[in-house]
Design an enzyme around this catalytic site. Structure first.
Site, mmCIF file in Angstrom:
data_model
loop_
_atom_site.group_PDB
_atom_site.id
_atom_site.type_symbol
_atom_site.label_atom_id
_atom_site.label_comp_id
_atom_site.label_asym_id
_atom_site.label_seq_id
_atom_site.Cartn_x
_atom_site.Cartn_y
_atom_site.Cartn_z
ATOM 1 N N ASP A 8 -107.449 -46.846 26.789
ATOM 2 C CA ASP A 8 -108.234 -46.134 25.761
ATOM 3 C C ASP A 8 -109.559 -46.844 25.840
ATOM 4 O OD1 ASP A 8 -107.921 -48.464 24.202
ATOM 5 O OD2 ASP A 8 -107.222 -47.042 22.480
ATOM 6 N N CYS A 65 -105.002 -50.991 25.917
ATOM 7 C CA CYS A 65 -105.859 -50.562 24.774
ATOM 8 C C CYS A 65 -106.179 -51.788 24.116
ATOM 9 C CB CYS A 65 -104.946 -49.600 23.967
ATOM 10 S SG CYS A 65 -103.474 -50.373 23.046
ATOM 11 N N GLY A 66 -106.648 -51.768 23.249
ATOM 12 C CA GLY A 66 -107.350 -52.783 22.392
ATOM 13 C C GLY A 66 -106.281 -53.947 22.179
ATOM 14 N N THR A 67 -105.076 -53.477 21.716
ATOM 15 C CA THR A 67 -104.220 -54.604 21.269
ATOM 16 C C THR A 67 -102.991 -54.417 22.806
ATOM 17 O OG1 THR A 67 -103.069 -53.178 20.352
ATOM 18 C CG2 THR A 67 -104.283 -54.883 19.142
ATOM 19 N N GLY A 68 -102.778 -53.380 23.271
ATOM 20 C CA GLY A 68 -101.819 -53.399 24.060
ATOM 21 C C GLY A 68 -100.578 -52.447 23.230
ATOM 22 N N ILE A 69 -100.875 -52.389 22.043
ATOM 23 C CA ILE A 69 -99.548 -52.127 21.281
ATOM 24 C C ILE A 69 -99.253 -50.549 21.221
ATOM 25 C CG2 ILE A 69 -98.446 -51.955 19.105
ATOM 26 C CD1 ILE A 69 -99.994 -54.713 18.412
ATOM 27 N N GLY A 70 -100.399 -49.960 21.094
ATOM 28 C CA GLY A 70 -100.285 -48.534 21.077
ATOM 29 C C GLY A 70 -99.763 -47.732 22.225
ATOM 30 N N HIS A 98 -86.014 -60.353 34.419
ATOM 31 C CA HIS A 98 -85.043 -60.155 33.304
ATOM 32 C C HIS A 98 -84.699 -58.560 32.957
ATOM 33 C CE1 HIS A 98 -84.535 -64.322 31.756
ATOM 34 N NE2 HIS A 98 -84.551 -64.558 32.882
ATOM 35 N N HIS A 134 -78.260 -59.168 33.842
ATOM 36 C CA HIS A 134 -79.596 -58.290 33.476
ATOM 37 C C HIS A 134 -79.468 -56.881 33.895
ATOM 38 C CE1 HIS A 134 -81.448 -61.855 32.305
ATOM 39 N NE2 HIS A 134 -81.577 -62.605 33.772
#
Ligand code: RB5
Length: 152
Positions: A8, A65-70, A98, A134
């Site tokens: 984004d 994105c800004g944080t990578g979270i969204g 893993h 794993h």
């Protein structure tokens, strides 16, 4: 290896620079946008990018994105996606070994461009360990998606 990439506005420049570097290194890239620094809604880019990986049209996906979270939340809603939100080289290596992660999420407002490129390089080059424990855990994640997992 074909890589689906998306971002984004919070990481537009990071995506453009990373894309250029990966193309120089010989990777095939499909870019799902965004295509300017104008404000956009990250699900509109991250979802089709994750679908491309889920449906086998790309081998791996990288979302920013800004944080990578969204973008990581969006990608992990798509069947078959194991998107790792990574901030450091060790996690980049371990999530491949893993979790056999097939997507990588990073934050353009959290990481520098050299950090993003280092993490992406390690993540792209590290193979899955294929160790039985794993494989077993990844199979459980797939069962959760299918609604057949029994945690007892
Ligand atoms: C956009 O301002 C920002 O919310 C987005 O880039 C991302 O950080 C969301 O998780």
């Amino acid at each position: 290896m074909k890589i689906a990439i998306a971002c984004d506005h919070g990481a537009y420049d990071n995506k453009e620079q990373l894309k250029r570097k990966l193309i120089q290194e010989g990777y095939e890239i499909e870019d799902f946008g965004c295509f300017s620094a104008d404000s956009v809604d990250y699900p509109k880019m991250a979802y089709p990018c994750a679908k491309a990986v889920s449906e086998g049209r790309a081998d791996r996906g990288i979302v920013l994105c800004g944080t990578g979270i969204g973008v990581s939340i969006v990608a992990n809603k798509v069947r078959g996606i194991r998107c790792a939100h990574v901030h450091d080289p060790q996690s980049a290596r371990l999530t491949r070994e893993h979790n056999d992660s097939n997507m990588l999420a990073m934050g353009g407002r959290i990481l520098s461009q050299p950090q993003i490129e280092e993490i992406a390089e390690i993540w792209l080059k590290t193979p899955f360990s294929n160790e039985e424990r794993h494989q077993r855990r990844i199979a459980m994640i797939a069962q959760i998606e299918e609604g057949t997992f029994d945690a007892e």
